[in-house]
Design an enzyme around this catalytic site. Structure first.
Site, PDB file in Angstrom:
ATOM      1  N   GLY A 270      66.328 -17.948  -6.974  1.00  0.00           N
ATOM      2  CA  GLY A 270      68.416 -17.647  -6.853  1.00  0.00           C
ATOM      3  C   GLY A 270      68.596 -18.493  -8.070  1.00  0.00           C
ATOM      4  N   CYS A 271      69.737 -18.746  -7.696  1.00  0.00           N
ATOM      5  CA  CYS A 271      70.685 -19.324  -8.646  1.00  0.00           C
ATOM      6  C   CYS A 271      70.351 -21.363  -8.743  1.00  0.00           C
ATOM      7  CB  CYS A 271      72.263 -20.054  -7.667  1.00  0.00           C
ATOM      8  SG  CYS A 271      72.825 -17.978  -8.315  1.00  0.00           S
ATOM      9  N   HIS A 272      69.504 -21.971  -8.994  1.00  0.00           N
ATOM     10  CA  HIS A 272      68.850 -22.431  -8.096  1.00  0.00           C
ATOM     11  C   HIS A 272      67.166 -22.865  -8.928  1.00  0.00           C
ATOM     12  CE1 HIS A 272      66.317 -22.604  -4.755  1.00  0.00           C
ATOM     13  NE2 HIS A 272      67.210 -22.382  -4.165  1.00  0.00           N
ATOM     14  N   GLY A 273      67.479 -21.877  -9.036  1.00  0.00           N
ATOM     15  CA  GLY A 273      65.364 -22.100  -9.632  1.00  0.00           C
ATOM     16  C   GLY A 273      65.520 -22.770 -11.189  1.00  0.00           C
TER      17      GLY A 273
END
Length: 365
Positions: free
Chosen positions: A152-155
């Site tokens: 997700g967005c913190h990848g």
């Protein structure tokens, strides 16, 4: 941690669309079978207008003035297989542009790369983006590859932690990290408030880092400011599994984003972050700049209020959201690029949120 950012590069699809036009397309392709009322259309337009996004880039767009602007989404929702075929076609060249920009800033040849870390949650295929990059640059056949998928967005922060493991274990390592997402492939049909919000936020982009375990070179512009990773941390928020989700369905990947996410951030972020910073002999007031992933305007507001930050410190995040939308994993690196370009003060706290609900942070100086 032994990691220095030598180069940072970003890339966007060539075509972009204003948010008002994106709302029109969403109404045309996603809602016709729902026979929506005028109130539905007004609400869809309102959700797009309040998204904090002014324009977005997509690999699906044709040049302005084209009729239609896109042909991928029509009366029938494309299946996941068709969306993945488009990902396999479009993701590698976009990733390559970001990587080439990062290598150029680092002033390092591709032959110097020893490890390749790729990050993506919006597509899967094999051979994948990693092997496409190895062939195109080209990289040595012995380069060690690692893929960070579906985080997700913190990848990108997960990828950065992986890179730090390599540079810490092998001082001579030179790691190429590339995050690429084609979120626009996953527009969802039908009337569902959470999915309408996701349709209004997500966009396409790629970003790359070249990192080494060497100390920053004196006076080298590529390593300053915010070129050194000091520490990273994670928090799995208790009882939050239903707050954010990213699921593979028959018609693409569907994002679930509960309206409770800002409340969960407001409740849990500050106590944990203050304790984590104290472990590094720092307080909130010691952070010189912030790179907060703009999952949406309410998330940015929750962080600003919860940490009692001057709203100006979050402006780089809001401006990236406004200009490019939420590109998922590359977005934080776009914000970091703006901070570095403006000579922002360190230390910098990079932060992102993902399914779980998980909070990931990285401290840079």
């Amino acid at each position: 941690m032994s990691l220095t950012i030598e180069g940072l590069g970003t890339a966007l699809p060539p075509e972009r669309i204003a948010q008002a036009d994106a709302a029109t397309i969403a109404a045309e392709v996603a809602l016709p079978h729902q026979i929506p009322s005028p109130g539905h259309h007004r609400l869809l337009e309102t959700l797009h207008r309040r998204s904090g996004v002014a324009s977005r880039h997509s690999v699906l767009l044709q040049p302005p003035g084209s009729d239609p602007r896109q042909t991928f989404f029509g009366a029938t929702s494309p299946g996941t297989a068709e969306r993945m075929r488009r990902y396999a076609l479009e993701a590698p060249p976009l990733a390559l542009r970001a990587v080439q920009a990062a290598l150029a800033q680092a002033r390092l040849p591709a032959e110097r790369i020893t490890h390749l870390v790729t990050v993506s949650c919006s597509g899967f295929h094999a051979p994948g983006v990693d092997l496409a990059l190895m062939a195109a640059l080209p990289l040595d056949a012995g380069v060690a590859r690692t893929h960070v998928g579906f985080m997700g967005c913190h990848g990108a922060l997960n990828g950065l932690r992986v890179a730090a493991g390599f540079t810490g274990a092998q001082p001579e390592a030179c790691v190429l990290l590339c995050a690429v997402e084609l979120c626009s492939l996953h527009l969802q049909y039908g009337w569902d408030a959470e999915r309408i919000v996701a349709n209004a936020l997500f966009a396409d982009g790629a970003a790359a880092l070249v990192v080494t375990g060497e100390p920053p070179a004196q006076g080298a512009p590529a390593t300053a400011p915010l070129g050194r990773l000091i520490a990273s941390g994670s928090l799995l928020v208790p009882a939050s599994a239903e707050a954010m989700s990213w699921e593979i369905g028959d018609h693409g990947f569907a994002m679930g984003l509960s309206p409770q996410v800002p409340n969960l951030i407001g409740l849990h972020l500050r106590p944990w972050l203050e304790g984590w910073l104290a472990g590094h002999n720092l307080g909130l007031d010691a952070i010189g700049s912030w790179a907060v992933h703009p999952g949406g305007p309410r998330i940015l507001s929750a962080v600003t209020k919860g940490l009692d930050l001057d709203p100006r410190l979050i402006e780089p995040s809001r401006s990236v959201l406004r200009d490019y939308g939420n590109m998922s994993s590359p977005t934080l690196l776009f914000i970091l690029e703006r901070l570095r370009r403006s000579g922002a003060a360190g230390p910098c706290l990079a932060m992102a949120f993902g399914p779980g609900l998980c909070i990931e942070v990285a401290l840079l100086a």
